[in-house]
Write a protein that holds these residues in place. Structure first.
Motif, PDB file in Angstrom:
ATOM      1  N   ILE A 231       0.866  -1.409   0.258  1.00 43.32           N
ATOM      2  CA  ILE A 231      -0.094   0.069   0.013  1.00 43.32           C
ATOM      3  C   ILE A 231       0.886   1.342   0.068  1.00 43.32           C
ATOM      4  CG2 ILE A 231      -1.945   1.256   1.133  1.00 43.32           C
ATOM      5  CD1 ILE A 231      -2.577  -1.650   0.247  1.00 43.32           C
ATOM      6  N   PRO A 232       0.659   2.094  -1.114  1.00 42.63           N
ATOM      7  CA  PRO A 232       1.529   3.159  -1.009  1.00 42.63           C
ATOM      8  C   PRO A 232       1.316   4.315   0.012  1.00 42.63           C
ATOM      9  CG  PRO A 232      -0.047   3.191  -2.821  1.00 42.63           C
ATOM     10  CD  PRO A 232      -0.152   1.896  -2.185  1.00 42.63           C
ATOM     11  N   ALA A 233       2.108   5.148   0.260  1.00 43.59           N
ATOM     12  CA  ALA A 233       1.815   6.739   0.671  1.00 43.59           C
ATOM     13  C   ALA A 233       1.372   7.356  -0.410  1.00 43.59           C
ATOM     14  CB  ALA A 233       2.846   7.092   1.475  1.00 43.59           C
ATOM     15  N   MET A 234       0.023   8.143  -0.194  1.00 41.65           N
ATOM     16  CA  MET A 234      -0.389   8.889  -1.019  1.00 41.65           C
ATOM     17  C   MET A 234       0.408   9.967  -2.011  1.00 41.65           C
ATOM     18  SD  MET A 234      -2.882   9.404  -3.158  1.00 41.65           S
ATOM     19  CE  MET A 234      -4.044   8.598  -2.433  1.00 41.65           C
ATOM     20  N   LYS A 235       1.493  10.424  -0.805  1.00 42.72           N
ATOM     21  CA  LYS A 235       2.575  11.272  -1.558  1.00 42.72           C
ATOM     22  C   LYS A 235       3.485  10.891  -2.436  1.00 42.72           C
ATOM     23  CE  LYS A 235       6.146  12.289   0.971  1.00 42.72           C
ATOM     24  NZ  LYS A 235       7.087  12.816   2.108  1.00 42.72           N
ATOM     25  N   GLU A 236       3.630   9.539  -2.616  1.00 40.71           N
ATOM     26  CA  GLU A 236       4.350   8.816  -3.769  1.00 40.71           C
ATOM     27  C   GLU A 236       3.423   9.334  -5.154  1.00 40.71           C
ATOM     28  OE1 GLU A 236       4.926   4.800  -3.220  1.00 40.71           O
ATOM     29  OE2 GLU A 236       5.148   5.041  -1.127  1.00 40.71           O
ATOM     30  N   LEU A 237       2.192   9.480  -4.951  1.00 37.26           N
ATOM     31  CA  LEU A 237       1.471   9.894  -6.354  1.00 37.26           C
ATOM     32  C   LEU A 237       1.148  11.337  -6.209  1.00 37.26           C
ATOM     33  CD1 LEU A 237      -1.095   7.014  -6.383  1.00 37.26           C
ATOM     34  CD2 LEU A 237       1.062   7.223  -7.656  1.00 37.26           C
ATOM     35  N   LEU A 238       1.001  11.962  -5.049  1.00 37.12           N
ATOM     36  CA  LEU A 238       0.696  13.332  -4.827  1.00 37.12           C
ATOM     37  C   LEU A 238       1.403  13.885  -3.881  1.00 37.12           C
ATOM     38  CD1 LEU A 238      -3.167  13.109  -5.287  1.00 37.12           C
ATOM     39  CD2 LEU A 238      -1.798  13.474  -7.000  1.00 37.12           C
ATOM     40  N   PRO A 239       2.282  14.535  -4.198  1.00 40.26           N
ATOM     41  CA  PRO A 239       3.504  14.890  -3.028  1.00 40.26           C
ATOM     42  C   PRO A 239       2.832  15.959  -1.682  1.00 40.26           C
ATOM     43  CG  PRO A 239       4.419  15.110  -5.233  1.00 40.26           C
ATOM     44  CD  PRO A 239       3.173  14.932  -5.501  1.00 40.26           C
ATOM     45  N   SER A 240       1.603  16.712  -2.224  1.00 43.68           N
ATOM     46  CA  SER A 240       1.126  17.531  -1.222  1.00 43.68           C
ATOM     47  C   SER A 240       0.248  16.912  -0.310  1.00 43.68           C
ATOM     48  CB  SER A 240       0.148  18.565  -2.019  1.00 43.68           C
ATOM     49  OG  SER A 240      -0.745  18.317  -2.823  1.00 43.68           O
ATOM     50  N   VAL A 241      -0.018  15.508  -0.532  1.00 47.82           N
ATOM     51  CA  VAL A 241      -0.987  14.829   0.432  1.00 47.82           C
ATOM     52  C   VAL A 241      -0.132  14.143   1.314  1.00 47.82           C
ATOM     53  CG1 VAL A 241      -3.024  13.233   0.522  1.00 47.82           C
ATOM     54  CG2 VAL A 241      -2.594  14.603  -1.730  1.00 47.82           C
ATOM     55  N   GLU A 242       0.263  14.702   2.531  1.00 49.29           N
ATOM     56  CA  GLU A 242       0.777  14.014   3.599  1.00 49.29           C
ATOM     57  C   GLU A 242       0.421  14.611   4.882  1.00 49.29           C
ATOM     58  OE1 GLU A 242       5.357  13.988   5.646  1.00 49.29           O
ATOM     59  OE2 GLU A 242       5.107  14.772   3.395  1.00 49.29           O
ATOM     60  N   VAL A 243      -0.435  13.902   5.615  1.00 49.92           N
ATOM     61  CA  VAL A 243      -1.053  14.214   6.648  1.00 49.92           C
ATOM     62  C   VAL A 243      -1.013  12.895   7.769  1.00 49.92           C
ATOM     63  CG1 VAL A 243      -3.013  15.231   8.037  1.00 49.92           C
ATOM     64  CG2 VAL A 243      -2.322  15.840   5.837  1.00 49.92           C
ATOM     65  N   MET A 244      -0.641  13.245   9.081  1.00 54.07           N
ATOM     66  CA  MET A 244      -0.639  12.264  10.158  1.00 54.07           C
ATOM     67  C   MET A 244      -1.684  12.504  11.032  1.00 54.07           C
ATOM     68  SD  MET A 244       2.090   9.984   9.498  1.00 54.07           S
ATOM     69  CE  MET A 244       2.323   9.622  11.099  1.00 54.07           C
ATOM     70  N   ALA A 245      -2.003  11.673  11.859  1.00 53.71           N
ATOM     71  CA  ALA A 245      -2.699  11.675  12.978  1.00 53.71           C
ATOM     72  C   ALA A 245      -1.954  11.904  14.149  1.00 53.71           C
ATOM     73  CB  ALA A 245      -3.868  10.400  13.301  1.00 53.71           C
ATOM     74  N   MET A 246      -2.132  12.740  15.320  1.00 57.33           N
ATOM     75  CA  MET A 246      -1.124  12.944  16.243  1.00 57.33           C
ATOM     76  C   MET A 246      -2.117  13.567  17.486  1.00 57.33           C
ATOM     77  SD  MET A 246       1.518  15.793  13.976  1.00 57.33           S
ATOM     78  CE  MET A 246       2.708  15.563  15.048  1.00 57.33           C
ATOM     79  N   TRP A 247      -1.800  12.906  18.633  1.00 56.50           N
ATOM     80  CA  TRP A 247      -2.799  13.179  19.714  1.00 56.50           C
ATOM     81  C   TRP A 247      -2.014  13.865  20.769  1.00 56.50           C
ATOM     82  CZ3 TRP A 247      -2.726   8.122  17.515  1.00 56.50           C
ATOM     83  CH2 TRP A 247      -3.738   8.005  16.649  1.00 56.50           C
ATOM     84  N   ASN A 248      -2.392  14.689  21.484  1.00 56.62           N
ATOM     85  CA  ASN A 248      -1.818  15.296  22.722  1.00 56.62           C
ATOM     86  C   ASN A 248      -2.520  15.207  24.093  1.00 56.62           C
ATOM     87  OD1 ASN A 248      -0.794  18.152  24.064  1.00 56.62           O
ATOM     88  ND2 ASN A 248       0.401  17.777  22.437  1.00 56.62           N
ATOM     89  N   ILE A 249      -1.777  15.383  25.137  1.00 54.77           N
ATOM     90  CA  ILE A 249      -2.431  15.659  26.358  1.00 54.77           C
ATOM     91  C   ILE A 249      -2.311  17.367  26.733  1.00 54.77           C
ATOM     92  CG2 ILE A 249      -2.477  15.012  28.976  1.00 54.77           C
ATOM     93  CD1 ILE A 249      -2.703  12.595  27.120  1.00 54.77           C
ATOM     94  N   THR A 250      -3.674  17.733  26.966  1.00 53.97           N
ATOM     95  CA  THR A 250      -3.585  19.223  27.053  1.00 53.97           C
ATOM     96  C   THR A 250      -4.441  19.543  28.601  1.00 53.97           C
ATOM     97  OG1 THR A 250      -4.023  19.436  24.679  1.00 53.97           O
ATOM     98  CG2 THR A 250      -5.019  21.332  26.176  1.00 53.97           C
ATOM     99  N   LEU A 251      -3.859  20.189  29.261  1.00 52.84           N
ATOM    100  CA  LEU A 251      -4.382  20.654  30.492  1.00 52.84           C
ATOM    101  C   LEU A 251      -4.897  22.170  30.476  1.00 52.84           C
ATOM    102  CD1 LEU A 251      -1.666  19.112  32.927  1.00 52.84           C
ATOM    103  CD2 LEU A 251      -3.573  18.200  32.050  1.00 52.84           C
ATOM    104  N   PRO A 252      -5.761  22.419  31.367  1.00 53.25           N
ATOM    105  CA  PRO A 252      -6.356  24.076  31.525  1.00 53.25           C
ATOM    106  C   PRO A 252      -5.181  24.791  31.704  1.00 53.25           C
ATOM    107  CG  PRO A 252      -7.860  22.370  32.883  1.00 53.25           C
ATOM    108  CD  PRO A 252      -6.617  21.563  32.434  1.00 53.25           C
ATOM    109  N   LYS A 253      -5.429  26.120  31.054  1.00 57.43           N
ATOM    110  CA  LYS A 253      -4.596  27.112  31.299  1.00 57.43           C
ATOM    111  C   LYS A 253      -4.073  27.308  32.591  1.00 57.43           C
ATOM    112  CE  LYS A 253      -3.694  31.873  30.079  1.00 57.43           C
ATOM    113  NZ  LYS A 253      -4.539  33.210  29.681  1.00 57.43           N
ATOM    114  N   ASP A 254      -3.046  27.737  32.958  1.00 54.69           N
ATOM    115  CA  ASP A 254      -2.483  28.075  34.462  1.00 54.69           C
ATOM    116  C   ASP A 254      -2.492  26.881  35.248  1.00 54.69           C
ATOM    117  OD1 ASP A 254      -2.225  30.864  33.592  1.00 54.69           O
ATOM    118  OD2 ASP A 254      -4.269  31.153  34.093  1.00 54.69           O
ATOM    119  N   THR A 255      -2.330  25.644  34.701  1.00 51.10           N
ATOM    120  CA  THR A 255      -1.848  24.672  35.539  1.00 51.10           C
ATOM    121  C   THR A 255      -0.762  24.703  36.163  1.00 51.10           C
ATOM    122  OG1 THR A 255      -3.432  22.947  34.244  1.00 51.10           O
ATOM    123  CG2 THR A 255      -1.915  21.850  35.602  1.00 51.10           C
TER     124      THR A 255
END
Length: 321
Positions: A231-255
């Motif tokens: 299965i190819p990475a789409m960027k091999e065909l269309l270089p501009s199509v490169e996006v990952m899923a990325m998750w973060n732990i976010t706390l309330p401001k001024d913690t």
């Protein structure tokens, strides 16, 4: 004597370091089964295993691609007993373009502490689709001959959709995206044959791909996955199509710093553990490099510079159409 005095000076610091004494609510801004939740639960299980007094309660709060949950979590007290499992791209980038009217917080009120994990995004098709490869998909989007629906569960996938349609010169009169309350819900509608295509993190889609319920067409990360070598990475065909899923732990401001320090130490230790490494490998998740607030904010700023202008352009096109 000198060593004794040094030890005595350290005692207050150790005694007053923050630790939770009641359950921590982990807010996930999507329906059950999202990549945010899959990633977080693996790390949380390891933290609870090694810290018996620590307990997390997951609260799903779907809607508007995490905006509803972030509106809520930014107003909570900064006492360490609530966190938001946000998406680096959705919460910090694409929502600002696509859901600005629903946002009730400012960028300055967001407090990313460390990343939880990353996973490639994928494009899948229902099993009855005649499209089997990325090349076929690109050609099909340009001249579909019929109406085509693509299921998405996040504004990040709308970004992928827009980049893909632009690069493939897709027919926007026939090819449309359908927004769901989360990637799992989008995936299940593809598996059920209700939509022809869908976009979601590989960590979410993998069980249905392995079970033969959907077909994996392409990855939109920066490389191929060893588990799916054909299965190819789409960027091999269309270089501009490169996006990952990325998750973060976010706390309330001024913690307070002592609470932040507990989160950084506890989560980074768990992420580096052998148990989480195995869990991540089983769920197509990679451990992130940004495991402290400074590194996390640097990654987010880089993402904003790279993708926010593109998202704003796509929003303008969406409004025009």
């Amino acid at each position: 004597m000198k060593q004794f005095l040094v030890a005595m000076l350290l005692i207050p610091t150790l005694a007053f370091a923050w630790e939770p004494t009641k359950p921590i609510t982990a807010i996930v801004g999507y329906g059950p089964g999202s990549g945010n939740e899959i990633c977080f639960r693996g790390v949380a299980a390891e933290i609870e295993r090694t810290n018996p007094k620590v307990n997390f309660v997951v609260q799903n709060m779907p809607g508007s691609d995490g905006v509803i949950s972030t509106n809520h979590s930014t107003k909570l007290p900064p006492d360490g007993y609530s966190l938001n499992v946000t998406g680096n791209l959705s919460t910090y980038v694409t929502n600002e373009a696509f859901d600005a009217g629903a946002i009730r917080y400012t960028y300055a009120e967001l407090n990313p502490i460390l990343s939880c994990g990353t996973s490639p995004q994928v494009i899948v098709a229902r099993t009855s689709s005649k499209i089997n490869t990325a090349k076929e998909l690109v050609k099909y989007l340009k001249d579909p001959k019929t109406d085509v629906n693509i299921a998405i569960g996040s504004n990040v996938q709308y970004l992928i959709f827009g980049l893909l349609m632009d690069a493939a010169d897709g027919d926007r009169t026939r090819v449309k995206q359908i927004m769901y309350k989360g990637p799992m819900q989008a995936l299940m509608d593809v598996a059920g044959g209700h939509t022809e295509f869908g976009m979601m993190p590989l960590s979410v889609a993998a069980p249905q791909i392995k079970a033969g319920k959907v077909k994996l067409i392409a990855l939109t990360g920066n490389k191929r996955e060893p588990q799916f070598p054909g299965i190819p990475a789409m960027k091999e065909l269309l270089p501009s199509v490169e996006v990952m899923a990325m998750w973060n732990i976010t706390l309330p401001k001024d913690t307070p710093k002592d609470i932040v320090d507990w989160y950084v130490k506890t989560f980074s230790t768990a992420i580096k553990s052998d148990n989480v490494k195995k869990y991540f490998a089983d769920n197509y998740i990679s451990a992130p490099p940004d495991l402290d607030p400074v590194a996390s904010k640097k990654v987010i700023e880089d993402l904003r510079q790279r993708y926010l202008p593109k998202a704003l352009v796509l929003k303008a096109k969406m409004d025009k159409n």
